[in-house]
Design a protein around this motif. Structure first.
Motif, PDB file in Angstrom:
ATOM      1  N   ASN A  35      21.705  19.435  32.731  1.00 61.23           N
ATOM      2  CA  ASN A  35      20.332  19.402  33.256  1.00 61.23           C
ATOM      3  C   ASN A  35      20.086  18.139  34.071  1.00 61.23           C
ATOM      4  O   ASN A  35      19.433  18.179  35.111  1.00 61.23           O
ATOM      5  CB  ASN A  35      19.318  19.479  32.112  1.00 61.23           C
ATOM      6  CG  ASN A  35      19.108  20.917  31.640  1.00 61.23           C
ATOM      7  OD1 ASN A  35      19.557  21.863  32.293  1.00 61.23           O
ATOM      8  ND2 ASN A  35      18.441  21.075  30.513  1.00 61.23           N
ATOM      9  N   ALA A  36      20.628  17.018  33.567  1.00 56.86           N
ATOM     10  CA  ALA A  36      20.445  15.755  34.288  1.00 56.86           C
ATOM     11  C   ALA A  36      21.089  15.839  35.670  1.00 56.86           C
ATOM     12  O   ALA A  36      20.524  15.375  36.666  1.00 56.86           O
ATOM     13  CB  ALA A  36      21.036  14.604  33.485  1.00 56.86           C
ATOM     14  N   GLY A  64      12.799  14.452  37.495  1.00 53.81           N
ATOM     15  CA  GLY A  64      11.736  14.472  36.498  1.00 53.81           C
ATOM     16  C   GLY A  64      10.897  15.738  36.549  1.00 53.81           C
ATOM     17  O   GLY A  64      11.128  16.619  37.382  1.00 53.81           O
ATOM     18  N   THR A  79      13.045  28.590  34.038  1.00 53.17           N
ATOM     19  CA  THR A  79      14.016  27.867  34.860  1.00 53.17           C
ATOM     20  C   THR A  79      13.445  27.647  36.246  1.00 53.17           C
ATOM     21  O   THR A  79      12.682  28.466  36.743  1.00 53.17           O
ATOM     22  CB  THR A  79      15.362  28.620  34.954  1.00 53.17           C
ATOM     23  OG1 THR A  79      16.243  27.864  35.787  1.00 53.17           O
ATOM     24  CG2 THR A  79      15.202  30.017  35.522  1.00 53.17           C
ATOM     25  N   SER A  80      13.831  26.538  36.841  1.00 53.76           N
ATOM     26  CA  SER A  80      13.403  26.290  38.214  1.00 53.76           C
ATOM     27  C   SER A  80      14.533  26.636  39.168  1.00 53.76           C
ATOM     28  O   SER A  80      14.442  26.428  40.349  1.00 53.76           O
ATOM     29  CB  SER A  80      13.033  24.803  38.351  1.00 53.76           C
ATOM     30  OG  SER A  80      14.143  24.024  37.944  1.00 53.76           O
ATOM     31  N   LYS A  81      15.635  27.164  38.594  1.00 54.88           N
ATOM     32  CA  LYS A  81      16.850  27.220  39.398  1.00 54.88           C
ATOM     33  C   LYS A  81      17.109  28.541  40.096  1.00 54.88           C
ATOM     34  O   LYS A  81      17.850  28.587  41.075  1.00 54.88           O
ATOM     35  CB  LYS A  81      18.040  26.788  38.534  1.00 54.88           C
ATOM     36  CG  LYS A  81      17.830  25.332  38.083  1.00 54.88           C
ATOM     37  CD  LYS A  81      18.757  24.867  37.003  1.00 54.88           C
ATOM     38  CE  LYS A  81      18.221  23.550  36.425  1.00 54.88           C
ATOM     39  NZ  LYS A  81      18.989  23.092  35.290  1.00 54.88           N
ATOM     40  N   GLU A  99      17.576  28.881  29.172  1.00 56.57           N
ATOM     41  CA  GLU A  99      17.628  29.136  27.733  1.00 56.57           C
ATOM     42  C   GLU A  99      17.917  27.898  26.910  1.00 56.57           C
ATOM     43  O   GLU A  99      17.591  27.851  25.734  1.00 56.57           O
ATOM     44  CB  GLU A  99      18.745  30.143  27.438  1.00 56.57           C
ATOM     45  CG  GLU A  99      18.280  31.560  27.497  1.00 56.57           C
ATOM     46  CD  GLU A  99      19.362  32.489  26.996  1.00 56.57           C
ATOM     47  OE1 GLU A  99      19.001  33.515  26.429  1.00 56.57           O
ATOM     48  OE2 GLU A  99      20.553  32.176  27.165  1.00 56.57           O
ATOM     49  N   ALA A 102      14.912  25.845  25.340  1.00 55.66           N
ATOM     50  CA  ALA A 102      14.223  26.692  24.354  1.00 55.66           C
ATOM     51  C   ALA A 102      15.065  26.791  23.084  1.00 55.66           C
ATOM     52  O   ALA A 102      14.541  26.698  21.969  1.00 55.66           O
ATOM     53  CB  ALA A 102      13.973  28.081  24.938  1.00 55.66           C
ATOM     54  N   THR A 144      14.030  11.550  33.416  1.00 59.34           N
ATOM     55  CA  THR A 144      13.802  12.274  32.168  1.00 59.34           C
ATOM     56  C   THR A 144      14.620  11.671  31.046  1.00 59.34           C
ATOM     57  O   THR A 144      15.769  11.278  31.236  1.00 59.34           O
ATOM     58  CB  THR A 144      14.220  13.756  32.342  1.00 59.34           C
ATOM     59  OG1 THR A 144      13.475  14.307  33.412  1.00 59.34           O
ATOM     60  CG2 THR A 144      13.961  14.564  31.089  1.00 59.34           C
TER      61      THR A 144
HETATM   62  P1  ADP Z   1      18.287  25.985  33.039  1.00 64.48           P
HETATM   63  O1  ADP Z   1      19.036  24.705  33.165  1.00 64.48           O
HETATM   64  O2  ADP Z   1      19.186  27.140  32.806  1.00 64.48           O
HETATM   65  O3  ADP Z   1      17.295  26.198  34.112  1.00 64.48           O
HETATM   66  P2  ADP Z   1      17.143  24.718  30.726  1.00 64.48           P
HETATM   67  O4  ADP Z   1      16.522  25.286  29.503  1.00 64.48           O
HETATM   68  O5  ADP Z   1      18.357  23.885  30.548  1.00 64.48           O
HETATM   69  O6  ADP Z   1      17.446  25.926  31.692  1.00 64.48           O
HETATM   70  O7  ADP Z   1      16.061  23.885  31.501  1.00 64.48           O
HETATM   71  C1  ADP Z   1      14.853  24.510  31.872  1.00 64.48           C
HETATM   72  C2  ADP Z   1      14.247  23.845  33.076  1.00 64.48           C
HETATM   73  O8  ADP Z   1      13.759  22.557  32.714  1.00 64.48           O
HETATM   74  C3  ADP Z   1      15.196  23.589  34.210  1.00 64.48           C
HETATM   75  O9  ADP Z   1      15.303  24.717  35.058  1.00 64.48           O
HETATM   76  C4  ADP Z   1      14.570  22.405  34.914  1.00 64.48           C
HETATM   77  O10 ADP Z   1      13.598  22.830  35.807  1.00 64.48           O
HETATM   78  C5  ADP Z   1      13.880  21.671  33.803  1.00 64.48           C
HETATM   79  N1  ADP Z   1      14.676  20.513  33.340  1.00 64.48           N
HETATM   80  C6  ADP Z   1      15.477  20.473  32.261  1.00 64.48           C
HETATM   81  N2  ADP Z   1      16.054  19.268  32.133  1.00 64.48           N
HETATM   82  C7  ADP Z   1      15.625  18.514  33.155  1.00 64.48           C
HETATM   83  C8  ADP Z   1      15.873  17.152  33.574  1.00 64.48           C
HETATM   84  N3  ADP Z   1      16.700  16.348  32.909  1.00 64.48           N
HETATM   85  N4  ADP Z   1      15.228  16.730  34.691  1.00 64.48           N
HETATM   86  C9  ADP Z   1      14.392  17.540  35.373  1.00 64.48           C
HETATM   87  N5  ADP Z   1      14.145  18.810  35.022  1.00 64.48           N
HETATM   88  C10 ADP Z   1      14.730  19.306  33.931  1.00 64.48           C
END
Ligand code: ADP
Ligand code: MG
Length: 619
Positions: A35-36, A64, A79-81, A99, A102, A144
């Protein structure tokens, strides 16, 4: 009739789903680091306590999250991805299923502090077992920080299922390696219980590999570079002479994601064909860049397998890229038809100083050997004159194992539980006095007995003897050492040193004396009495290999593992001729063991032929 189908409450559904994503602390380490990176961080800090069981924290300087996202990121499928299904075919991020957070929040106590780059204030969210405890405005750095505390606090069964800290931290380090190697453009720090395990500045790939595995790695590396329309291949392989038994330094990354592929691994091995001695593997850190469209991304996020559109071509390309590198760096022997191939020495023997073999006459008359002069020369038995045997001899206790009558059916059982049933046929006393022992094929010790015949495998029997002695040294009374005339210096990678440092005390109790023990190198001035100085480097490599490859699921016990490994390495080999007194001594020692019938690795140390069986053969 009432309806029987019910919707599971969210927190239950999340816990169930968490089972897939979060198996152990290392899974959390992986998700948080990814995530980072997805957040565009250039500096990432990983902090863990108690191998991640108490705390896993990742601090990044990435983009962040704002107040809303800080809360939303813990929702399943948040997810933002990706926004639409087609995005799946253009993925440039590691996560996409929304996921991980969560799932983690469902099974731990999580605190998230985050601030976008240009915001004035940040947000802190606390969530435990999927329940939001608090959300407030905070002053914090841009980026973060996520703390994951007390993993599986609400699932005691899962928590109990976690392995020892040694095992769990190894998994965490494995995940860290994978991420750190894939991203030399990002700086990483890794602290464990307050001490720094890794400090990796932004660098190129070669430097990153060296920073991860230690300075000695630099000379091992050969670059690989091949650009084709289908795939770009880059990275490093180890020179063949540095191949090891361990598979711990083999890495494939596809589009900067760590993957495992037996198929691609085979392609690498194939390219090394003829350059490696048996049982060793080359190290490699290889990057494949391919159009995401040609890769099946519809795989489970925690799995590391991957599917390519055109696997066969990829295999051929990879193989030839590596062959090319090996050739370019003059690592493939030049074809020379004039040369007498039998004079070629395998890599591993090249640098060894020659030792004059000691020859010992086999005093035993061997009725199966008709013409002694034509038999091939025996392997010299190095241990014949070593002080090891004498010192072991002097240590014999006068313990008596009570003899009982023995029938055929009780034999197997007797091997299992000799102490309780007392079903073993001999006392150690009886054996030394009356039973003749003779050696067969330099491998078996044959013992006649009034109940029949006993055949002992000398190597497995000696493993059992040494195993129990070493285990006793580690746990009860420190073993004595033999002083080395010249201290023995050995170089290891950082990771290997870390493993050794963890078991340093156990090794000292087993008889090793360390003069120095620093970041990449140890100096030994004493070794256990039953070992030979020349064998020590191999014994250490084997030990490291065993620790790295111990399957955690088999109930990991460090002392047991060390004793097993050292016993196997130190035991007299099959093929070694034993003097008469050594044979008798071996048998006596074996029957003084707690479990004489099985080797430390669970093989039978002996087989029997009962009188009946013998009689039947002639009827
Ligand atoms: P995914 O990585 O599959 O999208 P995650 O549950 O790992 O799902 O994270 C959910 C969302 O939280 C990410 O899509 C992202 O937008 C945000 N996020 C998670 N970790 C970070 C981080 N370290 N910095 C910025 N945004 C984060
Ligand atoms: Mg993620």
């Amino acid at each position: 009739m009432s309806d029987t189908i019910r919707l599971l409450p969210d927190h239950v559904a999340n816990q169930i789903a968490a089972g897939e994503v979060v198996q152990r602390p290392a899974s959390v380490v992986k998700e948080l680091l990814e995530n980072a990176i997805d957040a565009g961080a250039t500096s990432v800090k990983l902090v863990i306590k108690d191998a991640g069981k108490t705390l896993i924290q990742v601090i990044d300087n990435g983009r962040g999250m704002n107040e809303t996202d800080a809360r939303l990121c813990f929702e399943r499928h948040a997810t933002s991805k990706i926004k639409q299904a087609e995005d799946l075919f253009q993925l440039h991020t590691k996560g996409f299923r929304g996921e991980a957070l969560a799932s983690i929040a469902a099974v731990a106590q999580v605190e998230l502090k985050t601030k976008t780059q240009d915001a004035e204030t940040g947000t802190t969210v606390r969530i435990e077992g999927s329940k939001v405890i608090s959300q407030e405005v905070t002053v914090t750095q841009p980026g973060t920080s996520i703390q994951v505390k007390n993993l599986f606090f609400n699932l005691p069964a899962r928590r109990n299922f976690l392995k020892s800290n040694t095992v769990e931290i190894r998994h965490c380090i494995d995940e860290f390696h994978r991420v750190a190697l894939a991203h030399p453009e990002i700086a990483f720090t890794f602290l464990n219980n307050g001490s720094e395990l890794f400090q990796l500045p932004i660098s190129n790939l070669r430097q990153r590999i060296v920073n991860v595995f230690g300075n000695k790695t630099n000379e091992k590396l050969v670059p690989v570079q091949e650009e084709t329309p289908l795939v770009n291949i880059s990275g490093f392989i180890h020179k063949p002479e540095y191949a090891k038994k361990s598979r711990s330094e083999q890495f494939f990354f596809v589009n900067h994601r760590f993957i495992k592929s037996g198929y691609l691994h085979h392609a690498v091995l194939n390219a090394f064909e003829g350059l490696l001695k048996e049982g060793v593997q080359p190290g490699y850190v290889l990057f494949l860049e391919a159009d995401p469209k040609t890769i099946d991304v519809n795989i489970h996020p925690t799995k590391t397998e991957i599917k390519f559109e055109d696997e066969q071509t990829l295999y051929a390309l990879l193989r030839s890229a590596i062959k090319h590198s090996l050739g370019q760096f003059n690592l493939v022997p030049v074809l020379d038809f004039e040369r007498d191939q039998t004079l070629d020495t395998p890599y591993s023997y090249k640098d060894k100083t020659p030792v004059i073999p000691r020859i010992e006459v086999d005093k035993n008359f061997n009725p199966f050997r008709e013409n002694t002069s034509e038999t091939p020369p025996k392997k010299a038995f190095k241990k014949t004159l070593s002080p090891a045997w004498e010192s072991l001899y002097s240590g014999i206790k006068k313990e008596i194992i009570s003899p009982t009558g023995l029938d055929d059916s009780s034999w197997e059982l007797a091997i299992e539980s000799e102490e309780k049933t007392g079903a073993f046929p001999f006392t150690a006393e009886e054996l030394s006095e009356s039973s003749p022992v003779f050696q067969l094929h330099n491998k078996y010790l044959v013992l006649p007995h009034q109940e029949g015949l006993l055949l002992i495998n000398q190597n497995l029997a000696h493993q059992r003897i040494l195993y129990e002695e070493i285990l006793k040294s580690i746990t009860v009374s420190r073993a004595s050492s033999q002083q080395l005339l010249l201290p023995l210096e050995m170089d290891f990678s950082k990771e290997e040193i870390r493993l050794l440092a963890e078991i340093k005390e156990e090794l000292e109790f087993s008889g090793f004396v360390f003069a120095t023990f620093d970041a990449e190198n140890v100096l030994l001035e004493g070794i256990p009495v039953f070992m030979e100085a020349t064998d020590i480097p191999a014994i250490f490599l084997q030990l490291i290999h065993d620790i790295q490859n111990e399957i955690p699921e088999t109930g990991f016990s460090q002392n047991d593992l060390i004793a097993k490994s050292l016993a196997r390495s130190g035991a007299v080999k099959n093929g070694s001729s034993l003097a008469l007194e050594q044979q008798a001594f071996m048998v006596r020692k074996l029957f003084l063991c707690k479990e004489p019938g099985i080797s430390p690795y669970g093989k039978k140390t002996m087989v029997t032929l009962s009188r009946n069986e013998l009689d039947n053969k002639f009827s």
